[in-house]
Design an enzyme around this catalytic site. Structure first.
Site, PDB file in Angstrom:
ATOM      1  N   TYR A  46       0.726  -1.261  -0.038  1.00  0.00           N
ATOM      2  CA  TYR A  46      -0.015  -0.138  -0.049  1.00  0.00           C
ATOM      3  C   TYR A  46       0.952   1.161  -0.117  1.00  0.00           C
ATOM      4  O   TYR A  46       0.662   2.258  -0.792  1.00  0.00           O
ATOM      5  CB  TYR A  46      -1.061  -0.163   1.223  1.00  0.00           C
ATOM      6  N   LYS A  58       0.942   5.051  -2.399  1.00  0.00           N
ATOM      7  CA  LYS A  58       0.559   6.274  -1.796  1.00  0.00           C
ATOM      8  C   LYS A  58       1.721   7.461  -1.989  1.00  0.00           C
ATOM      9  O   LYS A  58       1.383   8.529  -2.248  1.00  0.00           O
ATOM     10  CB  LYS A  58       0.330   5.991  -0.006  1.00  0.00           C
TER      11      LYS A  58
END
Length: 313
Positions: free
Chosen positions: A179, A183
């Site tokens: 993840y 980002k």
């Protein structure tokens, strides 16, 4: 100097906003609060039933139900052509005028250790987190920044492109291997303004947000990760939306939603645009002092957890 009588840098009444990921969590909260401030709101997501329910909710929260309009569009934003379709549909619905605000909230988090999460899932994270935002930004800016002859140029209201990121883009935490890179990629898209146009670009960096997505994360999140983020007290979507909108009204660019997130931002400002030259400079100095203690603490916790639980095969 002290923010007294400061002009609202993010007026939304009578303006048209697209919210991606607008049927759930933070996106839905943002849509509701913009509706409450008088905006015409278009919510975009993949599930029609959720979108329909969201539009009904927006109608009930509208500042003026007689003047405001609401629309939902079902789309898969991992497909760049779908993003172009969304911008075109909203422009047609908006009497030929481009949207004034585009706020990218789409995406979800699949936590896990990098080596334990299948590479297909990691590609999916990049698609649903980074590429939904990048595709939407590309379609939006091509619309807003299309060259026109000086003889037909008209001054338009300031437009805002807003990314939703995460403090993990500043300080990656073990257990967010699939993840955090997505980002960080979103953060790299950021500029504080677009050249030769009245376009402002902002990024919001929340920490944990209480939502159905957060509940799903907790089911698969490594215990080490839960231990490392004990100081992260998740906020409600409404809290995050309210803090972010207030910061936009102050004209901020890199927006955090709690003190810990602000300190994390201070460690990684680099050449990023400052909300306040003096304030962010002092924040950077303070954050680097704080993280002289924090970084060894995080590493020691991870090392000791590994000694106790064993390393993955």
């Amino acid at each position: 100097m002290f923010g007294l009588n400061r002009e609202n840098e993010f007026p939304v009444e009578g303006r048209t906003a697209i919210i991606t990921g607008g049927s759930d969590g933070m996106g839905r909260a943002v849509a509701g609060q913009l509706a409450g401030k008088g905006a015409h709101v278009v919510v975009v997501a993949r599930t029609a039933a959720k979108l329909e329910a969201t539009v009904e909710e927006l109608k009930s929260k509208a500042l003026s139900s007689l003047k405001q309009r609401f629309l939902y569009i079902r789309a898969d934003l991992t497909d760049a052509t779908e993003c172009e379709r969304v911008v075109a549909e909203v422009t047609a619905w908006n009497d030929g005028a481009a949207p004034d605000i585009v706020w990218c909230c789409a995406g979800f988090c699949h936590p896990g250790f990098f080596t334990e999460v299948p590479i297909q899932v990691q590609r999916q994270q990049m698609d649903t987190v980074y590429w939904t935002a990048a595709n939407m930004a590309h379609a939006t800016l091509r619309n807003w920044l299309a060259p026109v002859s000086p003889s037909v140029q008209m001054r338009t209201s300031r437009r805002h492109l807003i990314f939703t990121c995460s403090t993990l883009a500043f300080v990656p935490i073990a257990g967010y291997g699939p993840y955090s890179p997505a980002k960080a990629a979103i953060r790299s898209l950021h500029r504080n303004t677009a050249p030769a146009a009245d376009v402002k670009i902002h990024t919001v960096f929340p920490m944990g947000i209480l939502s159905p997505g957060f509940d799903n994360e907790q089911k698969i999140k490594p215990e080490l990760t839960k231990m490392l983020e004990e100081s992260d007290k998740p906020q409600t979507p409404e809290e995050v939306a309210q803090i972010a909108i207030s910061a936009l009204e102050r004209g901020e660019y890199l927006i955090t939603t709690m003190l810990i997130g602000n300190i994390m931002k201070g460690t990684a400002l680099g050449p990023s645009p400052r909300n306040s030259i003096i304030g962010d400079t002092f924040l950077s100095w303070l954050s680097n002092l704080v993280f002289l203690q924090v970084i060894p603490d995080l590493r020691n916790k991870a090392f000791n957890w590994g000694k106790t639980n064993g390393l993955p095969q």
